[in-house]
Design a protein around this motif. Structure first.
Motif, PDB file in Angstrom:
ATOM      1  N   GLU A 149       0.808  -1.201   0.000  1.00 46.21           N
ATOM      2  CA  GLU A 149       0.000   0.000   0.000  1.00 46.21           C
ATOM      3  C   GLU A 149       0.854   1.269   0.000  1.00 46.21           C
ATOM      4  OE1 GLU A 149      -2.588  -0.287   3.370  1.00 46.21           O
ATOM      5  OE2 GLU A 149      -3.933  -1.726   2.375  1.00 46.21           O
ATOM      6  N   VAL A 150       0.255   2.310  -0.545  1.00 51.88           N
ATOM      7  CA  VAL A 150       0.837   3.653  -0.484  1.00 51.88           C
ATOM      8  C   VAL A 150      -0.193   4.546   0.206  1.00 51.88           C
ATOM      9  CG1 VAL A 150       1.748   5.597  -1.784  1.00 51.88           C
ATOM     10  CG2 VAL A 150       2.089   3.264  -2.634  1.00 51.88           C
ATOM     11  N   ASP A 151       0.173   5.093   1.342  1.00 54.46           N
ATOM     12  CA  ASP A 151      -0.763   5.902   2.142  1.00 54.46           C
ATOM     13  C   ASP A 151      -2.071   5.162   2.388  1.00 54.46           C
ATOM     14  OD1 ASP A 151       1.120   7.871   2.243  1.00 54.46           O
ATOM     15  OD2 ASP A 151      -0.051   9.375   1.151  1.00 54.46           O
ATOM     16  N   GLY A 152      -1.955   3.890   2.721  1.00 50.41           N
ATOM     17  CA  GLY A 152      -3.122   3.108   3.114  1.00 50.41           C
ATOM     18  C   GLY A 152      -3.939   2.512   1.998  1.00 50.41           C
ATOM     19  N   ALA A 153      -3.513   2.660   0.762  1.00 55.32           N
ATOM     20  CA  ALA A 153      -4.283   2.120  -0.361  1.00 55.32           C
ATOM     21  C   ALA A 153      -3.343   1.492  -1.377  1.00 55.32           C
ATOM     22  CB  ALA A 153      -5.103   3.218  -1.028  1.00 55.32           C
ATOM     23  N   ARG A 154      -3.735   0.317  -1.895  1.00 56.84           N
ATOM     24  CA  ARG A 154      -2.957  -0.340  -2.925  1.00 56.84           C
ATOM     25  C   ARG A 154      -3.125   0.378  -4.256  1.00 56.84           C
ATOM     26  NH1 ARG A 154      -4.151  -6.371  -5.084  1.00 56.84           N
ATOM     27  NH2 ARG A 154      -5.554  -5.157  -6.400  1.00 56.84           N
ATOM     28  N   MET A 155      -2.069   0.403  -5.038  1.00 63.47           N
ATOM     29  CA  MET A 155      -2.117   1.062  -6.341  1.00 63.47           C
ATOM     30  C   MET A 155      -2.739   0.165  -7.409  1.00 63.47           C
ATOM     31  SD  MET A 155       1.503   3.054  -6.888  1.00 63.47           S
ATOM     32  CE  MET A 155       2.500   1.548  -6.942  1.00 63.47           C
ATOM     33  N   ASN A 156      -3.192   0.812  -8.478  1.00 63.91           N
ATOM     34  CA  ASN A 156      -3.406   0.188  -9.784  1.00 63.91           C
ATOM     35  C   ASN A 156      -2.458   0.896 -10.738  1.00 63.91           C
ATOM     36  OD1 ASN A 156      -6.819  -0.114  -8.993  1.00 63.91           O
ATOM     37  ND2 ASN A 156      -5.518  -1.861  -9.519  1.00 63.91           N
ATOM     38  N   PRO A 157      -1.176   0.506 -10.739  1.00 62.38           N
ATOM     39  CA  PRO A 157      -0.184   1.248 -11.530  1.00 62.38           C
ATOM     40  C   PRO A 157      -0.411   1.057 -13.019  1.00 62.38           C
ATOM     41  CG  PRO A 157       0.783  -0.753 -10.623  1.00 62.38           C
ATOM     42  CD  PRO A 157      -0.587  -0.640 -10.040  1.00 62.38           C
ATOM     43  N   ASP A 158      -0.442   2.171 -13.734  1.00 59.64           N
ATOM     44  CA  ASP A 158      -0.691   2.120 -15.175  1.00 59.64           C
ATOM     45  C   ASP A 158       0.591   2.384 -15.936  1.00 59.64           C
ATOM     46  OD1 ASP A 158      -1.709   2.335 -17.780  1.00 59.64           O
ATOM     47  OD2 ASP A 158      -3.629   3.038 -17.053  1.00 59.64           O
ATOM     48  N   ASP A 159       1.023   3.638 -16.035  1.00 62.59           N
ATOM     49  CA  ASP A 159       2.261   3.972 -16.746  1.00 62.59           C
ATOM     50  C   ASP A 159       3.344   4.403 -15.753  1.00 62.59           C
ATOM     51  OD1 ASP A 159       0.894   3.410 -19.016  1.00 62.59           O
ATOM     52  OD2 ASP A 159       1.123   5.362 -19.951  1.00 62.59           O
ATOM     53  N   ILE A 160       4.598   4.379 -16.219  1.00 63.54           N
ATOM     54  CA  ILE A 160       5.736   4.686 -15.351  1.00 63.54           C
ATOM     55  C   ILE A 160       6.715   5.612 -16.068  1.00 63.54           C
ATOM     56  CG2 ILE A 160       5.586   2.565 -14.000  1.00 63.54           C
ATOM     57  CD1 ILE A 160       7.734   1.328 -15.731  1.00 63.54           C
ATOM     58  N   ALA A 161       7.494   6.342 -15.263  1.00 62.93           N
ATOM     59  CA  ALA A 161       8.542   7.212 -15.795  1.00 62.93           C
ATOM     60  C   ALA A 161       9.669   7.280 -14.780  1.00 62.93           C
ATOM     61  CB  ALA A 161       8.005   8.607 -16.078  1.00 62.93           C
ATOM     62  N   PHE A 162      10.907   7.260 -15.247  1.00 59.16           N
ATOM     63  CA  PHE A 162      12.074   7.382 -14.374  1.00 59.16           C
ATOM     64  C   PHE A 162      12.650   8.789 -14.452  1.00 59.16           C
ATOM     65  CE2 PHE A 162      12.207   2.751 -14.999  1.00 59.16           C
ATOM     66  CZ  PHE A 162      12.470   2.320 -13.698  1.00 59.16           C
ATOM     67  N   ASP A 163      13.152   9.279 -13.311  1.00 55.92           N
ATOM     68  CA  ASP A 163      13.984  10.473 -13.381  1.00 55.92           C
ATOM     69  C   ASP A 163      15.420  10.041 -13.660  1.00 55.92           C
ATOM     70  OD1 ASP A 163      15.158   9.672 -10.935  1.00 55.92           O
ATOM     71  OD2 ASP A 163      14.026  11.118  -9.739  1.00 55.92           O
ATOM     72  N   GLY A 164      16.328  10.992 -13.771  1.00 52.24           N
ATOM     73  CA  GLY A 164      17.693  10.669 -14.151  1.00 52.24           C
ATOM     74  C   GLY A 164      18.439   9.829 -13.143  1.00 52.24           C
ATOM     75  N   ALA A 165      17.998   9.853 -11.872  1.00 50.16           N
ATOM     76  CA  ALA A 165      18.663   9.096 -10.821  1.00 50.16           C
ATOM     77  C   ALA A 165      18.083   7.698 -10.639  1.00 50.16           C
ATOM     78  CB  ALA A 165      18.575   9.854  -9.496  1.00 50.16           C
ATOM     79  N   GLY A 166      16.995   7.394 -11.350  1.00 46.46           N
ATOM     80  CA  GLY A 166      16.405   6.071 -11.259  1.00 46.46           C
ATOM     81  C   GLY A 166      15.216   5.968 -10.333  1.00 46.46           C
ATOM     82  N   ASN A 167      14.743   7.091  -9.771  1.00 49.86           N
ATOM     83  CA  ASN A 167      13.506   7.067  -9.002  1.00 49.86           C
ATOM     84  C   ASN A 167      12.331   6.925  -9.963  1.00 49.86           C
ATOM     85  OD1 ASN A 167      14.765   7.725  -6.335  1.00 49.86           O
ATOM     86  ND2 ASN A 167      15.285   9.622  -7.422  1.00 49.86           N
ATOM     87  N   LEU A 168      11.303   6.242  -9.516  1.00 44.27           N
ATOM     88  CA  LEU A 168      10.204   5.860 -10.394  1.00 44.27           C
ATOM     89  C   LEU A 168       8.953   6.666 -10.060  1.00 44.27           C
ATOM     90  CD1 LEU A 168       9.409   3.795 -12.614  1.00 44.27           C
ATOM     91  CD2 LEU A 168       8.658   2.277 -10.787  1.00 44.27           C
ATOM     92  N   TYR A 169       8.267   7.128 -11.112  1.00 44.10           N
ATOM     93  CA  TYR A 169       7.028   7.887 -10.966  1.00 44.10           C
ATOM     94  C   TYR A 169       5.920   7.122 -11.673  1.00 44.10           C
ATOM     95  CZ  TYR A 169      10.176  11.541  -9.386  1.00 44.10           C
ATOM     96  OH  TYR A 169      11.130  12.254  -8.686  1.00 44.10           O
ATOM     97  N   VAL A 170       4.790   6.966 -10.986  1.00 47.11           N
ATOM     98  CA  VAL A 170       3.740   6.050 -11.428  1.00 47.11           C
ATOM     99  C   VAL A 170       2.408   6.786 -11.527  1.00 47.11           C
ATOM    100  CG1 VAL A 170       2.551   3.880 -10.915  1.00 47.11           C
ATOM    101  CG2 VAL A 170       4.933   4.195 -10.194  1.00 47.11           C
TER     102      VAL A 170
END
Length: 340
Positions: A149-170
């Motif tokens: 969970e993220v903040d008490g709720a499970r995700m339904n991750p659709d698309d993703i993007a990385f920043d230059g350091a490898g952190n992931l945005y969903v």
């Protein structure tokens, strides 16, 4: 990820446990631009490159997504609705026009793909199970990168993007099946140990991509046909957010997003086998369409532009099968136009 035919809410429920899933800080703002017919720009006709899949008997559909080039030059593509035993991740040799299976399993519903700049592995979003998994660059060695969970709720991750350091945005399409604006944009640290919400109360967020300078994120909301811009600070936290473009798509809806070296946005359309191209100020530059003779193609989900080149490969799907179509992009490909 787009949804076939007469959905978006129910059609993919045919594959096991899959349940599909205000926006800007203002409902309108002085900088917002609404795209109109006068902004249509020019029409670019994409050409058929090759068919990758047919409709699966088990799921009644095929749905290509997440095209991304690996360091070996291969183009990796996911089939969201592929059943167990059929390729869920494929690699296309675009020079030889050949295809090979990379990965399949009996669990995942993979809606996007992108290579990490940190460890070089191929990351996949599992919409059904709220997970992000990764594979070795050529396939195999499946690992769970994030689950829970993220903040008490499970995700339904659709698309993703990385920043230059490898952190992931969903783009988290949570709440889509209820038709409520519970979606979010979530940031996951590159080691998978920390997740935080950057934006919430979104209407089925779908496409997500950094701008060309990694200053902020573009993301689309499927059920509102709008593209928002989320500016980030130096620590990957949200600094501001606003609705940037309202897409007049008629029956078509906003799907995945890619960004080229000039900062142009390539907005995929669910419900029409086409993409809309905007500049970073919201002007409609072009519409990418498949030839009118192409029948049975209902949507264009995403695109990968050759890194350092302008040859673009667009994933197009429908009752006729899953295809790659090609066209010349308006500018060169960069990481932001290579997967997600």
């Amino acid at each position: 990820m787009q949804r076939h035919s007469a959905r978006p809410l129910a059609a993919l429920a045919t594959i096991g446990t899959l349940v599909l899933t205000g926006c800007g800080t203002q409902s309108a703002n002085p900088g917002e631009r609404t795209a109109t017919s006068a902004d249509a720009g020019r029409t670019i006709r994409a050409q058929e490159f090759m068919r990758l899949t047919q409709v699966h008997d088990e799921t009644g559909m095929t749905l290509l997504e997440g095209p991304t080039f690996g360091e070996d030059g291969g183009l990796f593509v996911v089939d969201v609705t592929a059943p167990e035993g059929e390729p869920k991740v494929m690699r296309v040799d675009v020079g030889k026009k050949t295809l090979r299976a990379v990965h399949t399993d009996g669990r995942g519903t993979y809606t996007s793909a992108q290579f990490s700049p940190y460890d070089g592995r191929l990351y996949l979003s599992d919409f059904s199970h709220g997970e992000i998994v990764s594979l070795a660059p050529g396939g195999g060695d499946k690992r769970t990168f994030f689950s829970g969970e993220v903040d008490g709720a499970r995700m339904n991750p659709d698309d993703i993007a990385f920043d230059g350091a490898g952190n992931l945005y969903v783009s988290d399409s949570r709440g889509m099946s209820e038709g409520e604006a519970h979606g979010r944009v979530v940031r996951i640290s590159r080691d998978g140990t920390e997740a935080r919400v950057l934006a919430q109360d979104l209407a089925a967020p779908n496409g997500i991509s950094f701008d060309q300078d990694y200053q902020g994120l573009w993301f689309s909301e499927l059920t509102e046909d709008r593209i928002s811009y989320l500016r980030l600070d130096g620590e990957g936290k949200a600094a501001s957010r606003h609705t940037a473009i309202r897409v007049n798509g008629g029956i078509a809806q906003t799907d995945s997003i890619a960004v080229d070296a000039d900062g142009n946005l390539y907005q995929g359309l669910h419900g029409r086998a086409a993409m809309a191209v905007y500049d970073r100020y919201g002007a409609r530059l072009a519409t990418i369409e498949v030839p009118s003779r192409a029948k049975g193609l209902e949507s264009a989900t995403n695109v990968a532009i050759t890194p350092g080149g302008t040859k673009a490969y667009m994933t197009v799907s429908g009752p006729a099968g899953g295809y790659l179509y090609t066209f010349d992009a308006l500018a060169e490909g960069i990481r932001q136009s290579n997967g997600g």
